[in-house]
Structure formats: C-alpha cells, structure tokens
Design a protein around this motif. Structure first.
Motif, PDB file in Angstrom:
ATOM      1  N   THR A 127      11.468  52.965  -0.137  1.00 23.31           N
ATOM      2  CA  THR A 127      11.365  54.125   0.130  1.00 23.31           C
ATOM      3  C   THR A 127      11.639  54.904  -1.270  1.00 23.31           C
ATOM      4  O   THR A 127      10.296  55.909  -1.000  1.00 23.31           O
ATOM      5  CB  THR A 127      12.591  54.796  -0.269  1.00 23.31           C
ATOM      6  N   VAL A 128      11.572  54.742  -2.479  1.00 19.97           N
ATOM      7  CA  VAL A 128      10.965  55.654  -3.771  1.00 19.97           C
ATOM      8  C   VAL A 128       9.056  54.697  -3.968  1.00 19.97           C
ATOM      9  O   VAL A 128       8.841  55.543  -4.208  1.00 19.97           O
ATOM     10  CB  VAL A 128      11.674  55.362  -4.803  1.00 19.97           C
ATOM     11  N   PRO A 129       9.133  53.707  -4.008  1.00 22.88           N
ATOM     12  CA  PRO A 129       7.903  53.232  -4.333  1.00 22.88           C
ATOM     13  C   PRO A 129       7.266  53.441  -3.488  1.00 22.88           C
ATOM     14  O   PRO A 129       5.768  53.758  -3.036  1.00 22.88           O
ATOM     15  CB  PRO A 129       8.064  51.892  -4.098  1.00 22.88           C
ATOM     16  N   MET A 130       7.674  53.785  -1.784  1.00 23.03           N
ATOM     17  CA  MET A 130       6.751  54.963  -0.821  1.00 23.03           C
ATOM     18  C   MET A 130       6.367  55.766  -0.877  1.00 23.03           C
ATOM     19  O   MET A 130       5.459  56.428  -0.700  1.00 23.03           O
ATOM     20  CB  MET A 130       6.992  53.830   0.662  1.00 23.03           C
ATOM     21  N   LEU A 131       7.586  56.398  -1.773  1.00 21.54           N
ATOM     22  CA  LEU A 131       7.022  58.026  -1.669  1.00 21.54           C
ATOM     23  C   LEU A 131       6.836  58.769  -2.403  1.00 21.54           C
ATOM     24  O   LEU A 131       5.954  59.994  -3.054  1.00 21.54           O
ATOM     25  CB  LEU A 131       8.861  58.495  -1.810  1.00 21.54           C
ATOM     26  N   MET A 132       6.947  58.034  -3.735  1.00 20.61           N
ATOM     27  CA  MET A 132       6.584  58.420  -4.936  1.00 20.61           C
ATOM     28  C   MET A 132       4.706  59.023  -5.270  1.00 20.61           C
ATOM     29  O   MET A 132       3.745  58.675  -4.502  1.00 20.61           O
ATOM     30  CB  MET A 132       6.876  57.894  -6.330  1.00 20.61           C
ATOM     31  N   ALA A 133       4.798  60.198  -6.080  1.00 18.26           N
ATOM     32  CA  ALA A 133       3.809  60.610  -6.133  1.00 18.26           C
ATOM     33  C   ALA A 133       2.264  59.696  -5.776  1.00 18.26           C
ATOM     34  O   ALA A 133       1.131  59.722  -5.598  1.00 18.26           O
ATOM     35  CB  ALA A 133       3.268  61.780  -6.619  1.00 18.26           C
ATOM     36  N   ASN A 134       2.478  58.656  -6.897  1.00 19.72           N
ATOM     37  CA  ASN A 134       1.536  57.273  -7.446  1.00 19.72           C
ATOM     38  C   ASN A 134       1.272  56.283  -6.526  1.00 19.72           C
ATOM     39  O   ASN A 134       0.434  55.361  -7.172  1.00 19.72           O
ATOM     40  CB  ASN A 134       1.754  57.045  -8.895  1.00 19.72           C
ATOM     41  N   SER A 135       2.289  56.959  -5.022  1.00 20.83           N
ATOM     42  CA  SER A 135       2.435  55.263  -4.447  1.00 20.83           C
ATOM     43  C   SER A 135       1.059  54.189  -4.121  1.00 20.83           C
ATOM     44  O   SER A 135       0.787  53.664  -3.693  1.00 20.83           O
ATOM     45  CB  SER A 135       3.218  55.291  -3.591  1.00 20.83           C
ATOM     46  N   SER A 136      -0.530  55.753  -4.209  1.00 16.04           N
ATOM     47  CA  SER A 136      -1.378  55.256  -3.816  1.00 16.04           C
ATOM     48  C   SER A 136      -2.278  54.832  -4.321  1.00 16.04           C
ATOM     49  O   SER A 136      -3.317  53.848  -4.151  1.00 16.04           O
ATOM     50  CB  SER A 136      -2.257  56.959  -3.159  1.00 16.04           C
ATOM     51  N   SER A 161      -8.065  52.672 -11.520  1.00 13.33           N
ATOM     52  CA  SER A 161      -7.754  53.090 -10.364  1.00 13.33           C
ATOM     53  C   SER A 161      -7.099  54.838 -10.877  1.00 13.33           C
ATOM     54  O   SER A 161      -6.201  54.944 -11.077  1.00 13.33           O
ATOM     55  CB  SER A 161      -7.091  52.336  -9.570  1.00 13.33           C
ATOM     56  N   VAL A 162      -7.865  55.515 -10.294  1.00 13.47           N
ATOM     57  CA  VAL A 162      -7.622  56.911  -9.927  1.00 13.47           C
ATOM     58  C   VAL A 162      -7.090  57.422  -8.886  1.00 13.47           C
ATOM     59  O   VAL A 162      -8.447  57.713  -8.079  1.00 13.47           O
ATOM     60  CB  VAL A 162      -8.224  57.784 -11.166  1.00 13.47           C
ATOM     61  N   VAL A 163      -6.367  58.072  -8.069  1.00 12.30           N
ATOM     62  CA  VAL A 163      -6.246  58.569  -6.902  1.00 12.30           C
ATOM     63  C   VAL A 163      -5.174  59.333  -6.478  1.00 12.30           C
ATOM     64  O   VAL A 163      -4.349  59.492  -7.045  1.00 12.30           O
ATOM     65  CB  VAL A 163      -5.458  57.066  -5.245  1.00 12.30           C
ATOM     66  N   GLY A 164      -6.085  60.968  -6.427  1.00 12.31           N
ATOM     67  CA  GLY A 164      -5.281  62.188  -6.262  1.00 12.31           C
ATOM     68  C   GLY A 164      -4.113  62.310  -5.204  1.00 12.31           C
ATOM     69  O   GLY A 164      -4.818  61.999  -3.343  1.00 12.31           O
ATOM     70  N   THR A 165      -3.175  62.451  -5.172  1.00 14.31           N
ATOM     71  CA  THR A 165      -2.823  63.481  -3.460  1.00 14.31           C
ATOM     72  C   THR A 165      -2.106  65.239  -3.540  1.00 14.31           C
ATOM     73  O   THR A 165      -1.779  65.341  -5.424  1.00 14.31           O
ATOM     74  CB  THR A 165      -1.517  62.561  -3.414  1.00 14.31           C
ATOM     75  N   GLY A 166      -2.311  65.957  -2.908  1.00 11.48           N
ATOM     76  CA  GLY A 166      -1.504  67.084  -3.591  1.00 11.48           C
ATOM     77  C   GLY A 166      -0.037  67.200  -2.802  1.00 11.48           C
ATOM     78  O   GLY A 166       0.743  66.992  -3.708  1.00 11.48           O
ATOM     79  N   ILE A 167       0.220  65.831  -1.919  1.00 16.39           N
ATOM     80  CA  ILE A 167       2.026  66.335  -1.587  1.00 16.39           C
ATOM     81  C   ILE A 167       2.636  64.471  -1.953  1.00 16.39           C
ATOM     82  O   ILE A 167       3.757  64.643  -1.779  1.00 16.39           O
ATOM     83  CB  ILE A 167       1.862  66.468   0.194  1.00 16.39           C
ATOM     84  N   GLY A 168       1.683  63.343  -1.165  1.00 11.84           N
ATOM     85  CA  GLY A 168       2.466  62.685  -1.647  1.00 11.84           C
ATOM     86  C   GLY A 168       3.481  61.867  -0.670  1.00 11.84           C
ATOM     87  O   GLY A 168       2.494  62.182   0.147  1.00 11.84           O
ATOM     88  N   GLY A 169       3.913  60.906  -1.168  1.00 11.82           N
ATOM     89  CA  GLY A 169       4.900  60.483   0.066  1.00 11.82           C
ATOM     90  C   GLY A 169       6.009  61.071   0.624  1.00 11.82           C
ATOM     91  O   GLY A 169       6.684  60.251   1.145  1.00 11.82           O
ATOM     92  N   GLY A 177      -5.814  51.048 -16.204  1.00  9.81           N
ATOM     93  CA  GLY A 177      -4.975  52.050 -15.882  1.00  9.81           C
ATOM     94  C   GLY A 177      -4.995  52.593 -15.013  1.00  9.81           C
ATOM     95  O   GLY A 177      -5.566  52.316 -13.791  1.00  9.81           O
ATOM     96  N   ALA A 178      -3.687  52.905 -14.442  1.00  7.94           N
ATOM     97  CA  ALA A 178      -4.099  53.879 -12.909  1.00  7.94           C
ATOM     98  C   ALA A 178      -3.303  55.078 -12.447  1.00  7.94           C
ATOM     99  O   ALA A 178      -1.830  55.191 -13.361  1.00  7.94           O
ATOM    100  CB  ALA A 178      -2.873  52.595 -11.923  1.00  7.94           C
ATOM    101  N   HIS A 179      -4.280  56.332 -12.938  1.00  8.42           N
ATOM    102  CA  HIS A 179      -3.592  57.672 -12.528  1.00  8.42           C
ATOM    103  C   HIS A 179      -3.761  58.653 -12.004  1.00  8.42           C
ATOM    104  O   HIS A 179      -4.443  58.184 -10.212  1.00  8.42           O
ATOM    105  CB  HIS A 179      -4.391  58.284 -14.135  1.00  8.42           C
ATOM    106  N   THR A 180      -2.794  59.487 -11.273  1.00 10.20           N
ATOM    107  CA  THR A 180      -2.421  60.191 -10.113  1.00 10.20           C
ATOM    108  C   THR A 180      -2.776  61.709 -10.516  1.00 10.20           C
ATOM    109  O   THR A 180      -1.938  62.571 -11.225  1.00 10.20           O
ATOM    110  CB  THR A 180      -0.906  60.090  -9.115  1.00 10.20           C
ATOM    111  N   PRO A 181      -3.738  62.555  -9.873  1.00  9.97           N
ATOM    112  CA  PRO A 181      -3.810  63.580 -10.718  1.00  9.97           C
ATOM    113  C   PRO A 181      -3.249  64.399  -9.357  1.00  9.97           C
ATOM    114  O   PRO A 181      -3.405  64.072  -8.615  1.00  9.97           O
ATOM    115  CB  PRO A 181      -5.794  64.018 -10.479  1.00  9.97           C
ATOM    116  N   VAL A 182      -2.286  65.289  -9.453  1.00  8.12           N
ATOM    117  CA  VAL A 182      -1.799  66.183  -8.459  1.00  8.12           C
ATOM    118  C   VAL A 182      -2.051  67.762  -9.318  1.00  8.12           C
ATOM    119  O   VAL A 182      -1.249  67.797  -9.957  1.00  8.12           O
ATOM    120  CB  VAL A 182      -0.154  65.888  -8.720  1.00  8.12           C
TER     121      VAL A 182
END
Lengths: 81, 416
Positions: B135-144, B104-112, B157-162
């Motif tokens: 709070t932390v697991p919800m706000l972290m950029a890789n939460s999605s 899974s690879v899900v990008g986000t610009g701003i996160g939680g 692998g689970a990756h989060t391009p920002v």
C-alpha cells in the motif's frame, strides 16, 4: 476444510496472481525466496491473501518459518484443522 | 543559459491520454478535433451521488496494456507513467546509456489516490490485517518516478516535482537542469495522473472548479469560450526522453525538437485562485524566453494552460499579453484541454509533446468548442481546424502549465 492438494493449488493461484509465476512451478519442495524469488513484501501479500482464502491466521512470527511452499501448505492445513 | 551549458534535445515521446493509447493516436485525434470526454460508466458512479458524472478517461485502459501483476503492484498513476515511458524509450531507440547517467523525473499532482482510498476502505471494512503490504509504495507520490527508475535502471536520480497541474512541466524543467548541470546524459521526464475517483470529483466540484455540463460532456471543456464553466477531469501520462545534444548526435538519434529553456515562478497570491493580472505567468514566460536565449519575436505557437475555468483563462491571457505583447499577433494559441480534458499533473507533459508535434508537423492543433469567444480574450486562438504554421525555418513554441498553489511554468521548444 481443504485437502493439502487443494491448499497447494489455492496457494499456487495466489502466488501466480502476485508474481506471474506459472501455477505448476509452485510445488511443495520450492523455497519461496531461493526458488521462486519472492521478496518479503510479496510474501506478506501472499500471506494476507492466503489468510483470506483459507480463513486462517498466520502470525508474522510464524511467516519466517514458512521457507518452502510445503511448509505453508502444512501450516495452513494444521491451522484449519 | 550560459554559453558553455549543454544543449538538450528531445529524442523520445510517449503518452497515454483520453484521445489515444499512444502518441500517434492521441495526436491524430487532436488534429481531428476529437473530444475525449464522456459519461462515466464505472460502477462507482452509480454508488455515490456526485454533481459531476463525466470525465475524460484514458482511451486505452492500463489493464489492457500491462500484465496482471503490473496492475496489481502499481497504482493507476504509476501504470500510466510506465506505459508512456516505455513508448518514449522505444521511440528514442532504447539508447545504450550508462545507467548512472540516466535520470527519471515524473511529476504528479495527486499521486496514488486510488490506492490510498481503496486501502482506507479496506481498513475500515475489514481491518488492519487485510491492508496489503504494498500500500505505501503504491500510494506515495514518488511511486510513478520510482516505477520508471526501476524499469530502466535510472540511477542518476529519481525526482518527483509536486506542483499540482504544473507538475509535469516542472518535471521537464528539472530534467533539463539535470542534463545541463552534468548530472545526467539522458532523463526520462514527464507527468502522470489517475485521479478520476469520486473523492477528487466531489472536492473539485466543491470548489466550483469543474464543468457541470453533465448532459453534454464532449462540449464541456471549452477554453476561451463565453460559456465555459470549469475544467473537465482527465487522466493519463506523457513522457519525454531528454538527452544531451552531443550524446544524441553521437549515437545518431532522431531528434524531435530542442528543449531550449524553462521558466518557473510562483504567484504567492492565493492557494487556488490565479493572480488576476497574470504577473506570475508573465514572469515565467519571460524567464523561459531568456533561458532559451530567444525572444517573443521568434515564437509562432503556444499551447496554453487554458483549463476552461472562467477566471483562469482570463488570467493567462493577461499574462500572455504582458510577456509577449504585440508578438501575440504571430503566435497561434491552442488549448488542447478542450479535447483531452485536464490531466492535472500530466497536463504539462502531454501538452509539451503536443507543442513539439505541432512544430514538427508545422500544424497547430485546434481548440474545440469555442463557439463564441470571450471578448476579454486577446490572443489568437486556433479554433475548429488545425492551422498551418510557417512553412520555412526552425519553429519556436511555448507550453504553459500552472497549478493550484500559484505554480507557473513555461517551456520553450524549437523544431530541428
């Protein structure tokens, strides 16, 4: 001051809100971890919400002793008293 | 691409956007030239005075789709990603796959950001004891990404391009590499964003990046038009199921398109402003075409980044001219942000899906609100109505996505 029955039903609502478990499954003899499958993060969320709802303080060192729903009801009842 | 590299196809699509709660409704609204922008009616808009009072909010609220427990445990950005991923996975036929071969690879610009700022309000107003443990697991950029990985058991692998507004496209490029390199057979890849919150609005407004057309939200996002005055903030998610071609063929999967290649570059010019000559954009497009083993002569459609900012649209036009030259004459350019608004980290994924659908349906979506095209725009913009693409043969299309920080990405798709 809430009765133990009122505390139980209030706690059941909090558990339902957090986990989706039906409120009638939250009974005094149920273990949070073994019966209700509640992990430590969810347990801490339930504690935060219970503190708010019942106007009590449940220190972290006491949370580990709250094995069953009944333990929590008794603790809250005593803390209120 | 080397001759031995695995080919990658798209077998599933999912989205939730300001135009609709799924792919079908979003695409139909896009072909109809519908704007997803409107005045914000949430209570916070009355509590904080903001220079911008409209946005392109999700057409279907996440709380109407997910369970109450899911909405409590996931930041809105992760809620959108899960909704779109479920649709994409179902669309792919919920394939049987060895979980350690699923990524899974899900990008986000701003996160939680909703979780972060709401928790900070709680901390200031009610104290540390009231800050929830999730709070932390919800706000972290890789939460999605983590939410999608957990949902489908994706263990490869689970990756989060920002990379700001290029994040969703970079996620697709990363997924492509995961399959090509042999790390995975299937990757759920895309982008998500839920940043329609007063702080980002105030911040983007402070940069003069957003349209201030409060009195006419539906006409505010107008890429390539002389009267454009900034982007319109949108929200949502787009997810693609990428799959090794041999894996898809072996299970008889329906294939939407082939993901032929990707090109990534950095302007290294300015933290927010695009490099005006479009050099970085041009390199990304050129690299993408080479990676795809195709040329500009084959391209018939391009979904532009085109956010409706005065300088950005011109810089992209310059980059397109540099990379594609006279071949632009046969490339129908659409700017679907005119309808969806700017979904930031989800933009590259949502617009990649629109690119795939345009190739599939042989129909380029319109760019609305181009009443008076900027004379400095040289590309052939599809205006007002959808435009038919060539009726015969496989079609090649490009999707561009760029982000603050100088990130440029270009993806190449081909219909089947």
């Amino acid at each position: 001051m809430a009765s133990e029955q009122e505390i139980l039903s209030g706690l059941a609502e909090i558990v339902n809100e957090e986990t989706g478990l039906p409120t009638d499954s939250v009974q005094a003899d149920k273990s949070f971890t073994d019966d209700l499958d509640i992990d430590s993060l969810s347990m801490m969320t339930i504690v935060v919400n219970a503190e708010e709802k019942f106007s009590v303080r449940i220190p972290d060192e006491d949370v580990k002793n709250l094995r069953t729903v009944g333990d929590a009801v008794a603790y809250i009842s005593q803390a209120q008293g | 691409m080397t001759a031995t590299a695995r080919r990658v196809v798209v077998t599933g699509l999912g989205m939730t956007t300001p135009l609709g709660g799924d792919v079908r409704s979003s695409w139909e609204a896009a072909l109809a030239g519908t704007s997803g922008a409107a005045s914000i009616t949430d209570s916070w808009i009355d509590e904080i005075e903001l220079p911008i009072t409209f946005a392109a909010q999700a057409a279907v609220k996440a709380v109407d789709v997910l369970t109450r427990q899911e909405t409590k445990r996931l930041d809105p950005s992760a809620q959108f990603s899960v909704i779109a991923a479920r649709e994409a996975w179902k669309d792919a036929g919920a394939p049987e796959v060895d979980k350690v071969r699923l990524g899974s690879v899900v990008g986000t610009g701003i996160g939680g950001i909703w979780t972060l700022l709401t928790a900070y309000d709680t901390l200031r107003q009610r104290g540390a004891r009231r800050v929830l443990p999730l709070t932390v697991p919800m706000l972290m950029a890789n939460s999605s990404t983590a939410a999608v990985s957990l949902e489908f058991g994706a263990g490869a692998g689970a990756h989060t391009p920002v990379s700001a507004c290029a994040s969703g496209a970079e996620a697709i490029a990363y997924g492509l590499e995961m399959i090509r390199s042999g790390r995975a057979d299937i990757v759920i890849a895309g982008g998500t964003e839920a940043a329609i919150h007063p702080l980002p609005i105030a911040s983007f407004a402070a940069m003069h990046a957003m349209s201030t057309r409060n009195e006419d939200p539906q006409r505010a996002s107008r890429p390539f038009d002389t009267q454009r005055d900034g982007f319109v903030l949108g929200e949502g998610a787009g997810m693609l199921v990428l799959e090794a071609e041999e894996h898809a063929r072996a299970r008889g999967a329906r294939i939407h398109a082939e993901l032929l290649g990707a090109g990534l570059s950095a302007d290294a010019h300015h933290i927010a402003a695009p490099e005006p000559a479009g050099l970085g954009v041009s390199r990304a497009i050129g690299d993408a075409l080479r990676d795809a083993d195709t040329t500009a002569a084959d391209v018939v459609h391009l979904n532009a980044h085109a956010t409706s900012t005065p300088v950005g649209d011109i810089a992209e036009d310059h980059g397109l001219r540099l990379a594609l030259g006279d071949d632009l004459e046969h490339i129908a350019v659409s700017a679907t942000k005119s309808m969806t608004g700017h979904l930031l980290g989800a933009a590259g994924a949502v617009e990649s899906i629109f690119t795939i659908l345009a190739l599939r349906d042989r129909l380029a979506p319109p760019t609305i609100n181009v009443d008076d095209i900027d004379p400095d725009i040289s590309v052939d913009v599809v205006r007002k109505d959808p435009r038919p693409l060539p009726a015969e043969g496989q079609l090649v299309g490009l999707n561009n996505a760029f982000g603050f920080g100088g990130h440029n990405s270009s993806l190449v798709f081909r219909s089947v």
